[in-house]
Each structure stands twice: as C-alpha cells, then as structure tokens.
Design a protein around this motif. Structure first.
Motif, PDB file in Angstrom:
ATOM      1  N   PRO A 120       3.383  -9.115   9.204  1.00  0.00           N
ATOM      2  CA  PRO A 120       3.508  -8.246   8.029  1.00  0.00           C
ATOM      3  C   PRO A 120       3.152  -9.011   6.761  1.00  0.00           C
ATOM      4  CG  PRO A 120       5.372  -7.944   9.501  1.00  0.00           C
ATOM      5  CD  PRO A 120       4.590  -9.112  10.037  1.00  0.00           C
ATOM      6  N   LEU A 121       2.510  -8.332   5.833  1.00  0.00           N
ATOM      7  CA  LEU A 121       1.979  -9.017   4.664  1.00  0.00           C
ATOM      8  C   LEU A 121       3.057  -9.750   3.885  1.00  0.00           C
ATOM      9  CD1 LEU A 121      -0.414  -9.699   2.876  1.00  0.00           C
ATOM     10  CD2 LEU A 121      -0.038  -7.535   1.651  1.00  0.00           C
ATOM     11  N   HIS A 122       4.216  -9.150   3.720  1.00  0.00           N
ATOM     12  CA  HIS A 122       5.249  -9.808   2.908  1.00  0.00           C
ATOM     13  C   HIS A 122       5.705 -11.127   3.529  1.00  0.00           C
ATOM     14  CE1 HIS A 122       7.972  -7.785   5.797  1.00  0.00           C
ATOM     15  NE2 HIS A 122       8.871  -8.676   5.439  1.00  0.00           N
ATOM     16  N   LYS A 123       5.731 -11.200   4.866  1.00  0.00           N
ATOM     17  CA  LYS A 123       6.098 -12.454   5.533  1.00  0.00           C
ATOM     18  C   LYS A 123       4.971 -13.477   5.442  1.00  0.00           C
ATOM     19  CE  LYS A 123       9.381 -10.603   8.928  1.00  0.00           C
ATOM     20  NZ  LYS A 123       9.695 -10.507  10.382  1.00  0.00           N
ATOM     21  N   ALA A 124       3.745 -13.030   5.678  1.00  0.00           N
ATOM     22  CA  ALA A 124       2.604 -13.950   5.597  1.00  0.00           C
ATOM     23  C   ALA A 124       2.456 -14.528   4.196  1.00  0.00           C
ATOM     24  CB  ALA A 124       1.326 -13.226   6.015  1.00  0.00           C
ATOM     25  N   LEU A 125       2.738 -13.728   3.178  1.00  0.00           N
ATOM     26  CA  LEU A 125       2.664 -14.221   1.798  1.00  0.00           C
ATOM     27  C   LEU A 125       3.698 -15.314   1.558  1.00  0.00           C
ATOM     28  CD1 LEU A 125       2.117 -10.887  -0.160  1.00  0.00           C
ATOM     29  CD2 LEU A 125       0.581 -12.868  -0.171  1.00  0.00           C
ATOM     30  N   ASN A 126       4.899 -15.113   2.061  1.00  0.00           N
ATOM     31  CA  ASN A 126       5.949 -16.118   1.864  1.00  0.00           C
ATOM     32  C   ASN A 126       5.590 -17.442   2.527  1.00  0.00           C
ATOM     33  OD1 ASN A 126       7.614 -14.472   0.330  1.00  0.00           O
ATOM     34  ND2 ASN A 126       8.789 -13.743   2.091  1.00  0.00           N
ATOM     35  N   ILE A 127       5.080 -17.371   3.751  1.00  0.00           N
ATOM     36  CA  ILE A 127       4.832 -18.596   4.523  1.00  0.00           C
ATOM     37  C   ILE A 127       3.524 -19.265   4.120  1.00  0.00           C
ATOM     38  CG2 ILE A 127       4.517 -19.533   6.842  1.00  0.00           C
ATOM     39  CD1 ILE A 127       6.196 -17.157   7.879  1.00  0.00           C
ATOM     40  N   ASN A 128       2.465 -18.482   3.958  1.00  0.00           N
ATOM     41  CA  ASN A 128       1.141 -19.066   3.758  1.00  0.00           C
ATOM     42  C   ASN A 128       0.762 -19.262   2.292  1.00  0.00           C
ATOM     43  OD1 ASN A 128       0.890 -19.011   6.512  1.00  0.00           O
ATOM     44  ND2 ASN A 128      -0.360 -17.172   6.576  1.00  0.00           N
ATOM     45  N   THR A 129       1.254 -18.395   1.419  1.00  0.00           N
ATOM     46  CA  THR A 129       0.831 -18.468   0.016  1.00  0.00           C
ATOM     47  C   THR A 129       1.928 -19.024  -0.889  1.00  0.00           C
ATOM     48  OG1 THR A 129      -0.541 -16.504   0.414  1.00  0.00           O
ATOM     49  CG2 THR A 129      -0.232 -17.192  -1.863  1.00  0.00           C
ATOM     50  N   ARG A 130       3.103 -18.392  -0.860  1.00  0.00           N
ATOM     51  CA  ARG A 130       4.171 -18.891  -1.725  1.00  0.00           C
ATOM     52  C   ARG A 130       4.559 -20.316  -1.357  1.00  0.00           C
ATOM     53  NH1 ARG A 130      10.122 -16.280  -1.744  1.00  0.00           N
ATOM     54  NH2 ARG A 130      10.144 -17.383   0.250  1.00  0.00           N
ATOM     55  N   PRO A 188       9.763  -5.141   0.745  1.00  0.00           N
ATOM     56  CA  PRO A 188       8.853  -5.519   1.835  1.00  0.00           C
ATOM     57  C   PRO A 188       8.082  -4.325   2.400  1.00  0.00           C
ATOM     58  CG  PRO A 188      10.966  -6.608   2.100  1.00  0.00           C
ATOM     59  CD  PRO A 188      11.129  -5.637   0.974  1.00  0.00           C
ATOM     60  N   GLU A 189       8.754  -3.162   2.480  1.00  0.00           N
ATOM     61  CA  GLU A 189       8.094  -1.972   3.024  1.00  0.00           C
ATOM     62  C   GLU A 189       6.922  -1.541   2.136  1.00  0.00           C
ATOM     63  OE1 GLU A 189      12.076  -2.477   4.520  1.00  0.00           O
ATOM     64  OE2 GLU A 189      11.362  -2.227   2.447  1.00  0.00           O
ATOM     65  N   LEU A 190       7.132  -1.585   0.826  1.00  0.00           N
ATOM     66  CA  LEU A 190       6.061  -1.187  -0.090  1.00  0.00           C
ATOM     67  C   LEU A 190       4.913  -2.187  -0.059  1.00  0.00           C
ATOM     68  CD1 LEU A 190       4.988   0.746  -2.171  1.00  0.00           C
ATOM     69  CD2 LEU A 190       6.314  -0.450  -3.940  1.00  0.00           C
ATOM     70  N   MET A 191       5.243  -3.479   0.024  1.00  0.00           N
ATOM     71  CA  MET A 191       4.191  -4.503   0.103  1.00  0.00           C
ATOM     72  C   MET A 191       3.328  -4.292   1.340  1.00  0.00           C
ATOM     73  SD  MET A 191       3.826  -6.563  -2.393  1.00  0.00           S
ATOM     74  CE  MET A 191       2.709  -7.672  -1.536  1.00  0.00           C
ATOM     75  N   ASP A 192       3.964  -3.989   2.451  1.00  0.00           N
ATOM     76  CA  ASP A 192       3.207  -3.793   3.683  1.00  0.00           C
ATOM     77  C   ASP A 192       2.345  -2.542   3.616  1.00  0.00           C
ATOM     78  OD1 ASP A 192       4.394  -6.086   4.608  1.00  0.00           O
ATOM     79  OD2 ASP A 192       5.926  -5.046   5.792  1.00  0.00           O
ATOM     80  N   LYS A 193       2.815  -1.508   2.908  1.00  0.00           N
ATOM     81  CA  LYS A 193       2.010  -0.298   2.733  1.00  0.00           C
ATOM     82  C   LYS A 193       0.804  -0.571   1.829  1.00  0.00           C
ATOM     83  CE  LYS A 193       5.688   3.100   3.464  1.00  0.00           C
ATOM     84  NZ  LYS A 193       6.519   4.181   2.838  1.00  0.00           N
ATOM     85  N   SER A 195      -0.837  -3.325   1.781  1.00  0.00           N
ATOM     86  CA  SER A 195      -1.679  -4.375   2.365  1.00  0.00           C
ATOM     87  C   SER A 195      -3.147  -3.979   2.536  1.00  0.00           C
ATOM     88  CB  SER A 195      -1.090  -4.865   3.689  1.00  0.00           C
ATOM     89  OG  SER A 195      -1.003  -3.815   4.623  1.00  0.00           O
ATOM     90  N   PRO A 196      -3.488  -2.750   2.980  1.00  0.00           N
ATOM     91  CA  PRO A 196      -4.922  -2.426   3.104  1.00  0.00           C
ATOM     92  C   PRO A 196      -5.667  -2.526   1.774  1.00  0.00           C
ATOM     93  CG  PRO A 196      -3.608  -0.857   4.334  1.00  0.00           C
ATOM     94  CD  PRO A 196      -2.647  -1.660   3.523  1.00  0.00           C
ATOM     95  N   ALA A 197      -5.037  -2.056   0.699  1.00  0.00           N
ATOM     96  CA  ALA A 197      -5.696  -2.103  -0.610  1.00  0.00           C
ATOM     97  C   ALA A 197      -5.814  -3.535  -1.112  1.00  0.00           C
ATOM     98  CB  ALA A 197      -4.920  -1.252  -1.615  1.00  0.00           C
ATOM     99  N   LEU A 198      -4.788  -4.336  -0.880  1.00  0.00           N
ATOM    100  CA  LEU A 198      -4.812  -5.726  -1.352  1.00  0.00           C
ATOM    101  C   LEU A 198      -5.776  -6.574  -0.531  1.00  0.00           C
ATOM    102  CD1 LEU A 198      -0.990  -6.329  -1.967  1.00  0.00           C
ATOM    103  CD2 LEU A 198      -2.767  -6.159  -3.715  1.00  0.00           C
ATOM    104  N   MET A 199      -5.786  -6.376   0.772  1.00  0.00           N
ATOM    105  CA  MET A 199      -6.585  -7.222   1.653  1.00  0.00           C
ATOM    106  C   MET A 199      -8.074  -6.929   1.541  1.00  0.00           C
ATOM    107  SD  MET A 199      -3.994  -7.225   4.916  1.00  0.00           S
ATOM    108  CE  MET A 199      -5.314  -7.487   6.083  1.00  0.00           C
ATOM    109  N   GLY A 200      -8.427  -5.699   1.235  1.00  0.00           N
ATOM    110  CA  GLY A 200      -9.840  -5.376   1.086  1.00  0.00           C
ATOM    111  C   GLY A 200     -10.633  -5.643   2.350  1.00  0.00           C
ATOM    112  N   LYS A 201     -11.617  -6.542   2.273  1.00  0.00           N
ATOM    113  CA  LYS A 201     -12.499  -6.833   3.400  1.00  0.00           C
ATOM    114  C   LYS A 201     -11.940  -7.884   4.355  1.00  0.00           C
ATOM    115  CE  LYS A 201     -16.758  -5.608   0.950  1.00  0.00           C
ATOM    116  NZ  LYS A 201     -18.103  -6.087   0.507  1.00  0.00           N
ATOM    117  N   PHE A 202     -10.767  -8.438   4.047  1.00  0.00           N
ATOM    118  CA  PHE A 202     -10.176  -9.411   4.959  1.00  0.00           C
ATOM    119  C   PHE A 202      -9.657  -8.685   6.197  1.00  0.00           C
ATOM    120  CE2 PHE A 202     -10.119 -11.816   1.036  1.00  0.00           C
ATOM    121  CZ  PHE A 202     -10.386 -13.112   1.461  1.00  0.00           C
TER     122      PHE A 202
END
Length: 514
Positions: A120-130, A188-193, A195-202
């Motif tokens: 889920p995007l909110h978890k990946a952001l915490n571990i990989n980016t934050r 977290p639920e809103l962040m995951d919703k 995710s398609p708009a934020l991720m774009g072509k990824f």
C-alpha cells in the motif's frame, strides 16, 4: 597490501540499514572479510515474537558467514545491532543509539526498503521515502561522516526506456516533500485511493517511492557526501562468499525457482527483451567501491553522483536466453522436489496468457491437488498459482521490453580502480560468463532454497527421467487429440452441402475405432 579502497575502509565505523536482507548481509560479510573496519552497526527491527538480540543471534548463524568465520573467527564481534524501524518516526532509534551513531559513524549504507510491488502506498512511502529523509537528517548530525551510499534501483525511473545516471524529477506528478506531507496529514485509506493519480506512469508503489527517495536526496542532501547506487535485478551471488548463495524468493528468483520445481511453465515476458540481471556479490562490491569513489571525488554542493549497475552492452542476455540456461542446468542438476519435467513457453499477449494459464497451470493444479486430497494431504497448488500469476503480471513491465541503462559513472569507477582493488572488489559485467553464472545459480538454489544435499542428485535424475517420459507421452496424447479434432473439422467442411448449407456428418467420425 593496502589498496585505496581497503585504506578508505580501514578503522572506519559503518552504519548499515537493511542488514537483515539479502544484499545487506552480503555487504556486511564483504566488509568484515575483505576490509579492516573498526565497527559495523546495523539497524534491526524488533518483531512481535523476536526481540533484537534473538534476531541478531539467528542472523549470525546464516550460511553466508561460514567462509568469513573460517578466516576470521571473531569477525562478527565487530557487528553491533541497533534497535530501530525504518517505518517509524525517527527510525525508531533511542536517544542513546542516535547519539552513538552521530558521534561514531563515518560511512552510511542505506539499503533498507520494502520491495513488495503491491505494498500500500502509505506504507511504501514510510519505508522507502520518509526513511530516506530521516536517514539524511541523521547523516547531517554525524560529526565524522565521509560517505553515504543510498541504494536505489535501476527501475526507479522506469517510465523512461532509456535511463541515464541522472535525476528524473519530470517523472513525478507531485514533489516528494508534498507527497510526504500528504502522507502525514491524510488518512492511509485516502492516500491509497490517491495512489493511481500520484504514481502516474510508475507501475507500482516500489518504483514510485524509490523515485521519490531519489528526489529527497537531490533536494535535501546537497551538503552531504552522498551518492546513489542503482542496481538492476539482483540474483544469487556469483563467487563470493559462496558460489550461488541466495536466501529469498523475491521477483525473478521466484520464477526460476518455480520453473525448477516443475510448477511454472508459462511465462508472461518477452523472450527477446534484454534481461537486466546482476550477481548479488557484484552489487556488494559496487556499493563499497562507490562509497570510496564518491568520497575521493566529492565536491562541495555538487549533485550526488549516481552509479547504475546493469549488464554490459557488450555482453547482454535476453530473458529467453536466461530461462533456457536455467532449464538446461536444472535438467543437469535436478531436485527431488520437482513435480513435473521443467519446461517453459513465453507469451506477451494478455488474453493468451490468461487462456494459457488455465491449461498450463490451473487445470494441472486441480489434478495435482486432487491427488493430494486422495492421499489425505492439504491441496496447495491452485492457491499457489493465484500468487504466481499475480507475480508474473507485476513483473511484466520490467521483462516485457528492453530498457537501455547507461552505466558510464560505474564504468569510469571501474577503470579508476587499481588492479588489486579490481581483484578484491570485482564487478566487471563485460566479462561475466553467463553460462557459468546460471550453473552456479541453479546449484545454489538446489542447496540453499530447495535444501537438498548433493547425495540426492542420482535419485533426482532418475525421477526427472521418469517425468521426461511422462511429459513426452502426454505430448503425444495431446497431439493425437488435436489431430483428431482437426480431422473432425475437416470432415465437416468437405461434407457440407453447398446448395442447402446443411452439414451432414458421416457416422464413422464418431467411431471409436478410427
């Protein structure tokens, strides 16, 4: 003999995150075996049923350290675990541990990451980016820091087919600092919703959050001696410390394992696409060499150098060639756990892949599970195929086409190394023998993943030969059935009455004696 790289790491205190992962263990082992480091701290996340000390005790018993302990029996005494968690604020560090790290550490290797494509995007952001931002903030407090190596991925900028050793902010629909702010303030639920708009072509949250982490370094680590290492798809070790050592079933490793098991028969990939595969021990060597090279050539306020690592353009390998090598060596050194004769067919057509999965996997899976039920055992194959098919679809963006990966900085670093350092820290992909490497991959997989000793090889070969005969017999049966079906259609066509358009079928087509 003190080479430049050995001299750089001599008496250094190194802090490693991700030390419990495959690459992290190989890096720490190489540091301890080949250099004279003073101390290695590494971040260990406490688990529900295992505290840090228990996890560290199990970690020290890993097979990867057997060679090290033979030449340096007390080497692991230089390693000290630090309780922490990259998904937590402040990295989960205590005040005392933070003080120790900021006062003693001279080299940082940030390897920790969530590599799950479906995280889920909110978890990946915490571990990989934050966590990368928190590591940068921690590094700014380090009084003796000389080198910081951030381990990213060659696919952190995969929206481009041609990836250079530079930053790609144009791929991001929203700046990293703003995305992290969203993650702190929104649910977290809103962040995951979102995710398609934020991720774009990824294609997944892993590559996206690793790209954001690179932007964090670009924007917030300009005053640090820092570099980025982008390895391609990491497979088993080639030579060090043990040939073919591997301890995980992530990504492409799982596909090789499934094929060797006789389970995976249809692969959703382009066999003509170049495979960006690299050995684990070579990646550890690039990591250590890039820390030295960056520190040697560091310039104030200059952009962080990026070292990409992928197969040499003069020595490429395709996915088709890699699968063929894997199958060939699996036929030579099979395992007793194989459930069918290993083979593989490719497709790049989505609907044909779905159709093929039914005949290649699901239908045989139901038959195999039925046999298990009759034996009173738990059925496993159909459920496993659901995960396998999901994994194949998730991997397709990376094995469905050829990526052109520039490795100019890494090549220049290799050329700048002395012959002695090249011998101690080899990573020359131009001269890698792919045939030999895949032989070692399959040998290592047999020992470390299938957990089979070499005294079972004769039995495994006899078993494989029986599966080969069964496989050929099944092919003959299927060809016969298909031929009868074509003959049936042919007779329908030639017996069609062109005047009435009524089809008359002669009784002999249905005769069992034909």
């Amino acid at each position: 003999m003190q080479t430049e790289i050995l001299q750089f790491y001599k008496n250094k205190t190194v802090f490693v995150t991700g030390g419990t992962g495959f690459l992290g263990k190989v890096i720490i082992e190489k540091l301890l075996r080949s250099t004279d480091v003073n101390r290695v701290y590494f971040l260990v996340r406490p688990k529900r049923n295992d505290n840090v000390e228990d996890r560290f005790k199990a970690w020290k018993n890993e097979p990867v350290f057997e060679t090290l302990l033979k030449v340096k029996p007390r080497a692991l005494e230089l390693v000290k675990p630090i309780s922490g968690d990259c998904s937590e604020p402040g990295l989960g560090l205590s005040v005392e541990d933070r003080r120790t790290l900021t006062s003693e550490v001279q080299v940082v290797i940030h390897s920790a990451a969530s590599i799950r494509f479906v995280e889920p995007l909110h978890k990946a952001l915490n571990i990989n980016t934050r966590a990368t931002r928190l590591m940068v903030q921690l590094a700014k407090e380090m009084q003796c820091l000389q080198a910081f190596v951030h381990i990213s991925t060659a696919y952190s900028n995969c929206p481009s087919d041609h990836i250079q050793e530079r930053f790609y902010p144009e791929h991001l629909s929203c700046p990293a600092d703003q995305v992290l702010e969203f993650n702190e303030t929104l649910s977290p639920e809103l962040m995951d919703k979102m995710s398609p708009a934020l991720m774009g072509k990824f294609p997944n949250s892993y590559t996206y959050t690793k790209a954001l982490a690179e932007q964090v370094i670009q924007m917030e680590a300009q005053d640090l001696p820092i570099c980025i290492f982008r390895p391609a798809i990491i497979l088993a070790n080639f030579k060090e410390p043990m040939s073919g050592w591997i301890d995980n079933l992530h990504g492409l490793v799982a596909l090789i394992y499934g094929n060797a098991h006789g389970i995976l028969r249809l692969i959703y990939a382009n066999p003509k696409a170049e495979a960006l595969l690299v050995p684990g021990d070579y990646c550890a060597n690039v990591t250590l060499a890039s820390g030295w090279h960056m520190a040697k050539n560091a310039k104030p306020k200059s952009p962080a150098p990026i070292y990409a690592f992928a197969p040499s353009k003069s020595n490429p390998i395709t996915f088709g060639e890699s699968v063929k090598m894997g199958i060939d060596y699996n036929h030579k050194i099979p395992v007793t756990k194989t459930i069918w004769y290993p083979f593989a067919h490719f497709t790049t057509c989505p609907w044909l892949f779905k159709l093929g999965c039914f005949f290649y996997h699901v239908l045989p899976g139901y038959l195999f599970d039925l046999l298990l039920r009759l034996k009173g055992e738990k059925p496993i194959l159909v459920k496993s195929y659901q995960k396998i098919h999901e994994a194949l679809v998730l991997l397709y963006p990376f094995n469905g086409k050829t990526y052109l990966m520039d490795t100019n900085n890494t090549n220049q670093m290799w050329q700048s190394m002395s012959p002695e350092d090249r011998s101690i820290f080899p990573f020359d992909m131009a001269n890698l023998n792919w045939e030999e490497y895949f032989r070692r991959i399959l040998s290592g997989m047999r020992v470390y993943l299938f957990k089979e000793s070499w005294d079972t090889l004769a039995h495994a070969k006899r078993r494989l030969f029986r599966f080969y005969l069964m496989h050929r017999f099944l092919q003959l049966v299927l060809c016969f059935v298909f031929g009868k079906f074509i003959w049936f259609l042919y007779n329908i066509v030639i017996n069609q009455d062109p005047k009435t358009h009524v089809i008359s079928v002669t009784p002999r087509i249905f005769s069992l004696g034909d």
